[in-house]
Design a protein around this motif. Structure first.
Motif, PDB file in Angstrom:
ATOM      1  N   SER A   1       3.943   3.363  12.689  1.00  0.00           N
ATOM      2  CA  SER A   1       3.759   3.196  11.371  1.00  0.00           C
ATOM      3  C   SER A   1       5.044   3.155  10.444  1.00  0.00           C
ATOM      4  CB  SER A   1       3.052   4.636  11.029  1.00  0.00           C
ATOM      5  OG  SER A   1       2.696   4.844   9.683  1.00  0.00           O
TER       6      SER A   1
ATOM      7  N   LEU B   1       5.624   0.264   7.817  1.00  0.00           N
ATOM      8  CA  LEU B   1       6.256   0.666   6.371  1.00  0.00           C
ATOM      9  C   LEU B   1       7.295  -0.111   5.995  1.00  0.00           C
ATOM     10  CD1 LEU B   1       6.014   2.338   3.794  1.00  0.00           C
ATOM     11  CD2 LEU B   1       7.142   4.361   5.045  1.00  0.00           C
TER      12      LEU B   1
ATOM     13  N   ASP C   1       7.032  -3.682   5.583  1.00  0.00           N
ATOM     14  CA  ASP C   1       6.356  -4.045   4.122  1.00  0.00           C
ATOM     15  C   ASP C   1       7.001  -3.887   3.167  1.00  0.00           C
ATOM     16  OD1 ASP C   1       3.902  -5.060   5.782  1.00  0.00           O
ATOM     17  OD2 ASP C   1       2.832  -3.247   5.509  1.00  0.00           O
TER      18      ASP C   1
ATOM     19  N   ILE D   1       0.373  -3.084  -1.336  1.00  0.00           N
ATOM     20  CA  ILE D   1      -0.038  -1.589  -1.790  1.00  0.00           C
ATOM     21  C   ILE D   1      -0.826  -0.805  -0.829  1.00  0.00           C
ATOM     22  CG2 ILE D   1      -1.491  -0.440  -3.589  1.00  0.00           C
ATOM     23  CD1 ILE D   1      -0.208  -2.699  -5.445  1.00  0.00           C
ATOM     24  N   ILE D   2      -1.859  -1.644  -0.197  1.00  0.00           N
ATOM     25  CA  ILE D   2      -2.942  -0.727   0.931  1.00  0.00           C
ATOM     26  C   ILE D   2      -1.980  -0.409   2.022  1.00  0.00           C
ATOM     27  CG2 ILE D   2      -4.836  -0.636   2.124  1.00  0.00           C
ATOM     28  CD1 ILE D   2      -5.371  -0.165  -0.931  1.00  0.00           C
ATOM     29  N   ARG D   3      -1.303  -1.322   2.353  1.00  0.00           N
ATOM     30  CA  ARG D   3      -0.601  -1.189   3.731  1.00  0.00           C
ATOM     31  C   ARG D   3       0.413  -0.179   3.515  1.00  0.00           C
ATOM     32  NH1 ARG D   3      -4.528  -1.775   6.192  1.00  0.00           N
ATOM     33  NH2 ARG D   3      -5.328  -3.734   6.163  1.00  0.00           N
ATOM     34  N   ILE D   4       1.324  -0.227   2.426  1.00  0.00           N
ATOM     35  CA  ILE D   4       2.482   0.852   2.173  1.00  0.00           C
ATOM     36  C   ILE D   4       2.134   2.244   2.023  1.00  0.00           C
ATOM     37  CG2 ILE D   4       4.060   1.433   0.785  1.00  0.00           C
ATOM     38  CD1 ILE D   4       4.600  -1.702   0.320  1.00  0.00           C
ATOM     39  N   THR D   5       0.734   2.312   1.395  1.00  0.00           N
ATOM     40  CA  THR D   5       0.236   3.534   1.086  1.00  0.00           C
ATOM     41  C   THR D   5      -0.476   4.355   2.450  1.00  0.00           C
ATOM     42  OG1 THR D   5      -0.590   2.907  -1.238  1.00  0.00           O
ATOM     43  CG2 THR D   5      -1.682   4.675  -0.236  1.00  0.00           C
ATOM     44  N   LEU D   6      -0.882   3.303   3.197  1.00  0.00           N
ATOM     45  CA  LEU D   6      -1.595   4.025   4.568  1.00  0.00           C
ATOM     46  C   LEU D   6      -0.319   4.245   5.377  1.00  0.00           C
ATOM     47  CD1 LEU D   6      -4.493   1.258   5.333  1.00  0.00           C
ATOM     48  CD2 LEU D   6      -4.885   3.506   4.321  1.00  0.00           C
TER      49      LEU D   6
ATOM     50  N   PHE E   1       1.769   6.173   4.417  1.00  0.00           N
ATOM     51  CA  PHE E   1       2.373   7.216   4.061  1.00  0.00           C
ATOM     52  C   PHE E   1       1.218   8.336   4.425  1.00  0.00           C
ATOM     53  CE2 PHE E   1       5.540   5.209   1.310  1.00  0.00           C
ATOM     54  CZ  PHE E   1       6.586   5.894   1.383  1.00  0.00           C
ATOM     55  N   VAL E   2       0.139   8.006   4.357  1.00  0.00           N
ATOM     56  CA  VAL E   2      -1.187   8.909   4.485  1.00  0.00           C
ATOM     57  C   VAL E   2      -1.510   9.234   5.923  1.00  0.00           C
ATOM     58  CG1 VAL E   2      -2.017   8.895   2.128  1.00  0.00           C
ATOM     59  CG2 VAL E   2      -3.031   7.364   4.038  1.00  0.00           C
ATOM     60  N   LYS E   3      -1.211   8.090   6.728  1.00  0.00           N
ATOM     61  CA  LYS E   3      -1.376   8.207   8.366  1.00  0.00           C
ATOM     62  C   LYS E   3      -0.671   9.225   8.794  1.00  0.00           C
ATOM     63  CE  LYS E   3      -3.379   3.780   9.271  1.00  0.00           C
ATOM     64  NZ  LYS E   3      -3.075   2.688  10.233  1.00  0.00           N
TER      65      LYS E   3
END
Length: 128
Positions: free
Chosen positions: A21, A25, A28, A118-123, A125-127
Motif C-alpha cells: 500500500s 501510494l 501514485d 485521487i481515489i487510489r491515493i486516498t485508498l 491512506f484509509v486501508k
C-alpha cells in the motif's frame, strides 16, 4: 499445529499489504507530481499535453492494471469537464487556450486521470 505461530503469520501478511500500500501510494504520488510538472512545462501545446495525459494513464494501467480504474477514469473524464464547461460558460473562469466548449482538449483526460489518482491515493491512506 505446523509450528508456525498464526499471529506472526497474520502480522507478516498484514505487513506485506501495508508495504504494498505504501509503495502504491508513493508510486501514485510520484506519477501525480510528474504529470503536473510535464503539463506545466508544456501547457501552451494542447496536443502535447493531451498526449502526455493519455500516455501517463496508459503506462500506469499497463504496469499496475485495475479494471476499476477505467470506470473511475471515464466518470472523471465526463463529469469533470461538464462542470468546467458550465463554469466557463457562465464566466466564473476561462482558459487561455480553449479548444472546444471553452475548455482545452486535454481537460477531460486530466479529469479522468485525476479521478483515478485521487481515489487510489486516498485508498492508500484509509486501508489498514
Amino acid at each position: 499445529m505446523n509450528g508456525v505461530d498464526e499471529s506472526t503469520a497474520g502480522a507478516t501478511g498484514q505487513g506485506c499489504k501495508t508495504q504494498s500500500s505504501r509503495l502504491g501510494l508513493v508510486r501514485d504520488l510520484f506519477i501525480f507530481w510528474f504529470v503536473i510538472f510535464l503539463v506545466v512545462l508544456c501547457w501552451t501545446n494542447n496536443i502535447l499535453v493531451t498526449a502526455i495525459l493519455i500516455a501517463a494513464y496508459g503506462v500506469r494501467y499497463y504496469f499496475w492494471p485495475n479494471k476499476e480504474d477505467h470506470v473511475l477514469y471515464i466518470g472523471g473524464a465526463i463529469l469533470g469537464p461538464i462542470a468546467e464547461i458550465i463554469a466557463t460558460k457562465v464566466g466564473i473562469w476561462q482558459y487561455t487556450l480553449p479548444t472546444f466548449l471553452n475548455i482545452p482538449l486535454w481537460l477531460p483526460f486530466a479529469w479522468g486521470f485525476a479521478a483515478v489518482l485521487i481515489i487510489r491515493i486516498t485508498l492508500a491512506f484509509v486501508k489498514k
